[in-house]
Scaffold this active site. Structure first.
Site, PDB file in Angstrom:
ATOM      1  N   ARG A  18       0.835  -1.288   0.175  1.00  0.00           N
ATOM      2  CA  ARG A  18       0.085  -0.016   0.029  1.00  0.00           C
ATOM      3  C   ARG A  18       0.982   1.332   0.176  1.00  0.00           C
ATOM      4  O   ARG A  18       0.581   2.338  -0.468  1.00  0.00           O
ATOM      5  CB  ARG A  18      -1.141  -0.062   1.295  1.00  0.00           C
ATOM      6  CG  ARG A  18      -1.945  -1.209   1.083  1.00  0.00           C
ATOM      7  CD  ARG A  18      -2.715  -0.920   2.527  1.00  0.00           C
ATOM      8  NE  ARG A  18      -2.058  -1.261   3.531  1.00  0.00           N
ATOM      9  CZ  ARG A  18      -2.324  -1.157   4.966  1.00  0.00           C
ATOM     10  NH1 ARG A  18      -3.509  -0.699   4.918  1.00  0.00           N
ATOM     11  NH2 ARG A  18      -1.515  -1.490   6.133  1.00  0.00           N
ATOM     12  N   SER A  45      -7.331   2.959   5.561  1.00  0.00           N
ATOM     13  CA  SER A  45      -7.106   1.725   5.224  1.00  0.00           C
ATOM     14  C   SER A  45      -6.094   1.597   3.931  1.00  0.00           C
ATOM     15  O   SER A  45      -5.507   0.525   3.574  1.00  0.00           O
ATOM     16  CB  SER A  45      -8.266   0.540   5.303  1.00  0.00           C
ATOM     17  OG  SER A  45      -9.230   1.101   4.355  1.00  0.00           O
ATOM     18  N   GLU A  66     -20.330   1.299  -1.506  1.00  0.00           N
ATOM     19  CA  GLU A  66     -19.432   0.661  -2.678  1.00  0.00           C
ATOM     20  C   GLU A  66     -20.173   0.840  -4.124  1.00  0.00           C
ATOM     21  O   GLU A  66     -19.370   0.905  -5.073  1.00  0.00           O
ATOM     22  CB  GLU A  66     -19.069  -0.612  -2.365  1.00  0.00           C
ATOM     23  CG  GLU A  66     -17.967  -0.687  -1.160  1.00  0.00           C
ATOM     24  CD  GLU A  66     -18.670  -0.547   0.008  1.00  0.00           C
ATOM     25  OE1 GLU A  66     -20.110  -0.603   0.205  1.00  0.00           O
ATOM     26  OE2 GLU A  66     -17.889  -0.466   1.276  1.00  0.00           O
ATOM     27  N   PHE A  91     -15.201  -5.753  -0.210  1.00  0.00           N
ATOM     28  CA  PHE A  91     -16.391  -4.933  -0.292  1.00  0.00           C
ATOM     29  C   PHE A  91     -16.627  -4.462  -1.800  1.00  0.00           C
ATOM     30  O   PHE A  91     -17.600  -4.354  -2.108  1.00  0.00           O
ATOM     31  CB  PHE A  91     -16.442  -3.672   0.633  1.00  0.00           C
ATOM     32  CG  PHE A  91     -16.415  -4.496   2.168  1.00  0.00           C
ATOM     33  CD1 PHE A  91     -17.279  -5.445   2.493  1.00  0.00           C
ATOM     34  CD2 PHE A  91     -15.458  -3.795   2.965  1.00  0.00           C
ATOM     35  CE1 PHE A  91     -17.148  -5.877   3.725  1.00  0.00           C
ATOM     36  CE2 PHE A  91     -15.344  -4.164   4.163  1.00  0.00           C
ATOM     37  CZ  PHE A  91     -16.224  -5.413   4.744  1.00  0.00           C
ATOM     38  N   ARG A 175      -1.877  -5.935   1.501  1.00  0.00           N
ATOM     39  CA  ARG A 175      -1.607  -5.213   2.801  1.00  0.00           C
ATOM     40  C   ARG A 175      -0.723  -6.081   3.667  1.00  0.00           C
ATOM     41  O   ARG A 175       0.232  -5.638   4.275  1.00  0.00           O
ATOM     42  CB  ARG A 175      -2.992  -5.205   3.674  1.00  0.00           C
ATOM     43  CG  ARG A 175      -2.997  -4.889   5.059  1.00  0.00           C
ATOM     44  CD  ARG A 175      -4.001  -5.150   5.723  1.00  0.00           C
ATOM     45  NE  ARG A 175      -4.299  -4.322   7.260  1.00  0.00           N
ATOM     46  CZ  ARG A 175      -5.071  -3.372   7.230  1.00  0.00           C
ATOM     47  NH1 ARG A 175      -5.613  -2.815   6.250  1.00  0.00           N
ATOM     48  NH2 ARG A 175      -5.113  -2.751   8.209  1.00  0.00           N
TER      49      ARG A 175
END
Length: 322
Positions: A18, A45, A66, A91, A175
């Site tokens: 990230r 995030s 979303e 999501f 991540r």
């Protein structure tokens, strides 16, 4: 050669992809005013706080919505912008699958979908937050390129390629910390596998967070006199058919290993290719079910995605081929 030369890939420092994502996105945004970010209350995030500070008018937060997020991105693309949608992959792909299909892929809009924290990165939050089905879902949708980078270098390279390319793209952004696989001069090529280790006995095909584990498995096998070819397959769609067929022809079989379901993902793509072009033994490693709650490391080990598990699958394949 763009592969980092190391004594053991398992002993190298680890990086959060990230960080490469946000640094590259900012670099691209500085160079091109059309680039904007679209998020679903996922600034933290996605590590986009610095991007928001640098480009306060070019980060659109739709909140926890979303479907709206993907629809807004499609509208921005139709207006000449290049939107990078950044959201937890579980999501983004599950809740907005219809919008991804209709508004992005079917409409062939220039939207870049970035699935953050994919696979089992949210391990302790359980199956609702695991994103192990995303590759299988998206691979079934026409017009959509699917990329799974293995390290920060490849993540940055894939983002640069996506920004310069016209059309829908999905990029998984890890991540889970991973070692660097590639040198700084690496350039992403759509639909091309990279041979990160040569070998003649068996082939290991992997991508994402599992690639370095496959490389470590090959190291283990080498101590036993087993020569394992390791193919990095960052582009799941379109797949490098030639590389897969060559592996089927030149080695005793193929082991695929990915942080995704065993049906329909990279393993499925490889198996379909082998069946159609050159039948060979294929062992598919991944998640065959809803993974339970647990740390990401525990879950990968549980389902044979550790270096030891991948190496053992290769051994078993070689035994059955004799």
């Amino acid at each position: 050669m763009t592969v980092v030369e190391t004594t053991s890939i398992a002993d190298q420092p680890r990086y959060d992809c990230r960080d490469a994502y946000v640094e590259t996105l900012a670099e691209l945004a500085h160079a091109d005013h059309r680039i904007v970010g679209v998020v679903n209350d996922s600034v933290g995030s996605s590590k986009l706080n610095s991007f928001r500070k640098a480009f306060p008018d070019r980060l659109i937060n739709v909140g926890i919505a979303e479907q709206d997020m993907v629809g807004v991105a499609s509208g921005l693309a139709n207006g000449g912008r290049i939107p990078f949608v950044s959201a937890a992959s579980c999501f983004l792909t599950a809740r907005a699958l219809e919008q991804i299909k209709a508004d992005v892929a079917y409409s062939n809009t220039n939207v870049k979908l970035c699935g953050m924290s994919p696979g089992v990165a949210y391990g302790e939050l359980g199956p609702t937050h695991h994103s192990i089905e995303d590759i299988a879902w998206l691979r079934a949708i026409a017009n959509l390129t699917v990329i799974v980078p293995a390290d920060p270098i490849e993540t940055a390279a894939a983002l640069r390629w996506a920004a310069a390319s016209d059309g829908p793209v999905f990029i998984r952004v890890s991540r889970m910390s991973v070692p660097k696989v590639y040198a700084d001069d690496y350039e992403f090529q759509l639909g091309k596998a990279i041979t990160v280790r040569a070998g003649d006995d068996v082939t290991l095909i992997s991508n994402g967070t599992v690639l370095w584990r496959a490389m470590a498995a090959a190291e283990q096998l080498a101590t036993e006199g087993i020569s394992a070819r390791v193919l990095s397959m960052p582009t799941v769609k379109p797949l490098d058919v030639d590389a897969v067929v060559a592996a089927a022809r030149e080695t005793a079989g193929i082991v695929t290993a990915e942080e995704a379901v065993t049906g329909g993902g990279l393993g499925g793509a490889v198996a379909e290719t082998v069946v159609q072009h050159h039948p060979a033994r294929v062992s598919i490693l991944g998640f065959p079910e809803f993974a339970p709650t647990g740390s990401a490391g525990y879950l990968l080990d549980r389902y044979g995605l550790s270096p030891e598990g991948i190496a053992d699958s290769a051994r078993q394949l070689l035994k059955t081929s004799n």
